[in-house]
Design a protein around this motif. Sequence first.
Motif, mmCIF file in Angstrom:
data_model
loop_
_atom_site.group_PDB
_atom_site.id
_atom_site.type_symbol
_atom_site.label_atom_id
_atom_site.label_comp_id
_atom_site.label_asym_id
_atom_site.label_seq_id
_atom_site.Cartn_x
_atom_site.Cartn_y
_atom_site.Cartn_z
ATOM 1 N N THR A 79 0.810 -1.227 0.000
ATOM 2 C CA THR A 79 0.000 0.000 0.000
ATOM 3 C C THR A 79 0.839 1.271 0.000
ATOM 4 O O THR A 79 0.320 2.351 -0.256
ATOM 5 N N LEU A 80 2.131 1.136 0.277
ATOM 6 C CA LEU A 80 3.032 2.282 0.201
ATOM 7 C C LEU A 80 3.682 2.394 -1.176
ATOM 8 O O LEU A 80 4.606 3.177 -1.357
ATOM 9 N N ARG A 81 3.174 1.599 -2.136
ATOM 10 C CA ARG A 81 3.652 1.606 -3.514
ATOM 11 C C ARG A 81 5.116 1.184 -3.601
ATOM 12 O O ARG A 81 5.889 1.741 -4.377
ATOM 13 N N ARG A 82 5.463 0.151 -2.831
ATOM 14 C CA ARG A 82 6.817 -0.397 -2.865
ATOM 15 C C ARG A 82 6.763 -1.852 -3.353
ATOM 16 O O ARG A 82 5.786 -2.559 -3.104
ATOM 17 N N LEU A 83 7.832 -2.270 -4.028
ATOM 18 C CA LEU A 83 7.905 -3.657 -4.460
ATOM 19 C C LEU A 83 8.033 -4.575 -3.250
ATOM 20 O O LEU A 83 8.779 -4.301 -2.317
ATOM 21 N N VAL A 195 4.145 -10.561 4.744
ATOM 22 C CA VAL A 195 4.665 -9.852 5.915
ATOM 23 C C VAL A 195 4.855 -8.376 5.591
ATOM 24 O O VAL A 195 4.430 -7.492 6.355
ATOM 25 N N GLN A 196 5.495 -8.084 4.455
ATOM 26 C CA GLN A 196 5.719 -6.685 4.077
ATOM 27 C C GLN A 196 4.396 -5.962 3.853
ATOM 28 O O GLN A 196 4.234 -4.798 4.265
ATOM 29 N N ALA A 197 3.440 -6.643 3.213
ATOM 30 C CA ALA A 197 2.145 -6.027 2.949
ATOM 31 C C ALA A 197 1.425 -5.678 4.240
ATOM 32 O O ALA A 197 0.802 -4.611 4.363
ATOM 33 N N ALA A 198 1.509 -6.574 5.233
ATOM 34 C CA ALA A 198 0.858 -6.318 6.521
ATOM 35 C C ALA A 198 1.508 -5.144 7.229
ATOM 36 O O ALA A 198 0.828 -4.297 7.827
ATOM 37 N N GLU A 199 2.842 -5.070 7.186
ATOM 38 C CA GLU A 199 3.553 -3.950 7.818
ATOM 39 C C GLU A 199 3.206 -2.629 7.132
ATOM 40 O O GLU A 199 3.030 -1.600 7.802
ATOM 41 N N ALA A 200 3.097 -2.662 5.796
ATOM 42 C CA ALA A 200 2.744 -1.443 5.065
ATOM 43 C C ALA A 200 1.333 -1.005 5.398
ATOM 44 O O ALA A 200 1.049 0.189 5.564
ATOM 45 N N ALA A 201 0.418 -1.975 5.517
ATOM 46 C CA ALA A 201 -0.962 -1.651 5.857
ATOM 47 C C ALA A 201 -1.040 -1.032 7.245
ATOM 48 O O ALA A 201 -1.798 -0.076 7.476
ATOM 49 N N ALA A 202 -0.246 -1.559 8.178
ATOM 50 C CA ALA A 202 -0.230 -1.018 9.528
ATOM 51 C C ALA A 202 0.314 0.406 9.526
ATOM 52 O O ALA A 202 -0.218 1.293 10.210
ATOM 53 N N ALA A 203 1.366 0.638 8.748
ATOM 54 C CA ALA A 203 1.948 1.976 8.671
ATOM 55 C C ALA A 203 0.969 2.957 8.050
ATOM 56 O O ALA A 203 0.856 4.116 8.472
ATOM 57 N N THR A 204 0.225 2.487 7.060
ATOM 58 C CA THR A 204 -0.774 3.334 6.410
ATOM 59 C C THR A 204 -1.882 3.702 7.398
ATOM 60 O O THR A 204 -2.336 4.852 7.458
ATOM 61 N N ALA A 205 -2.306 2.708 8.178
ATOM 62 C CA ALA A 205 -3.368 2.950 9.158
ATOM 63 C C ALA A 205 -2.910 3.931 10.235
ATOM 64 O O ALA A 205 -3.674 4.809 10.655
ATOM 65 N N GLN A 206 -1.684 3.805 10.688
ATOM 66 C CA GLN A 206 -1.155 4.706 11.721
ATOM 67 C C GLN A 206 -1.068 6.136 11.214
ATOM 68 O O GLN A 206 -1.204 7.088 11.973
ATOM 69 N N ALA A 207 -0.855 6.273 9.912
ATOM 70 C CA ALA A 207 -0.755 7.613 9.331
ATOM 71 C C ALA A 207 -2.133 8.231 9.110
ATOM 72 O O ALA A 207 -2.250 9.369 8.663
ATOM 73 N N GLY A 208 -3.180 7.438 9.394
ATOM 74 C CA GLY A 208 -4.535 7.949 9.238
ATOM 75 C C GLY A 208 -5.030 7.936 7.824
ATOM 76 O O GLY A 208 -6.006 8.597 7.477
#
Length: 218
Positions: A79-83, A195-208
Motif C-alpha cells: 500500500t506504500l507503492r513499494r515492491l 509480511v511486508q504487505a501487513a507492515e505497510a498496511a499497519a503503517a498506512t493505518a497509523q498515518a490515518g
Amino acid sequence: MLSSDELSDIVRSAVALALAVELDDVTSDKLLIPELGAESIDFLDITFRLEQFLPISVPRDDLNEQAEDVFGAGAAVDTLRRLTPLGAYLVRERLLGVDLSKVEPGMRVEDVAALWTVETWGGLCKRLLDTIPETCPSCGGGRTFVRNADGEFHAECDKCATELTAIPGDELNQNWFEEIRDLDEVARLVEQSRVQAAEAAAATAQAGDPAPAGAISE
C-alpha cells in the motif's frame, strides 16, 4: 525469425522517433529516462511504434499490478507503492537489460521505469515474437516474416499465406504467472510479501490514511 540486427534496428528506431533523439544515441545499454530523457508518456509512444512495425501486442497492464490477478491483492506492490519480495522477483525475471543490483524489495514502483534500457524493449519484443507459431495451423507450412513497403513486418505461412499471430502481451504475462505460482521459491516469496504487505498496511493505518488494508488476499 527476424534477425537480431533487424529487431534491434526496429527497436532503436522506435525509441529514437518517440524521444526525438538521434538514432546513433540510441544504443542497447542506454537508460530511457535518465539518459535519453524519456517520460512515462513516451513509453506509450514507443509501444505504439513497435506495434506498428512488428506483429505483436505489447502488455498494457503493469507487470506487478497484473500479478495480483493470480497472487492476490498486495502480492507484488504494497500500500506504500513499494515492491514486495515477489514484485522484485518478477521485475528481475521479466525485464531484460535492467540493473538487477538496484531491484530490491522496498523499491518504489515509480523507480522501476527508470531502470528500463533500450535492451529491455528489445527483450520484450523478442519474447512476444517467439510466441508466433513456427508452423501454420491450417496447412503445416513454415513461418516467415514479410516486410511491406512501409517497413512493417508481418508473420505468415510460407505456403498458404495465412497470417500468424503472437500471443498478446498481457495474456503471455498471465500465463507465466500461472506457470510459476506453484514453484517453491515463488511460494516463499509470496509469504515474505505477506509480511511486508501487513507492515505497510499497519503503517498506512497509523498515518490515518483510509487506504484499504495491504494484506494479500487469498
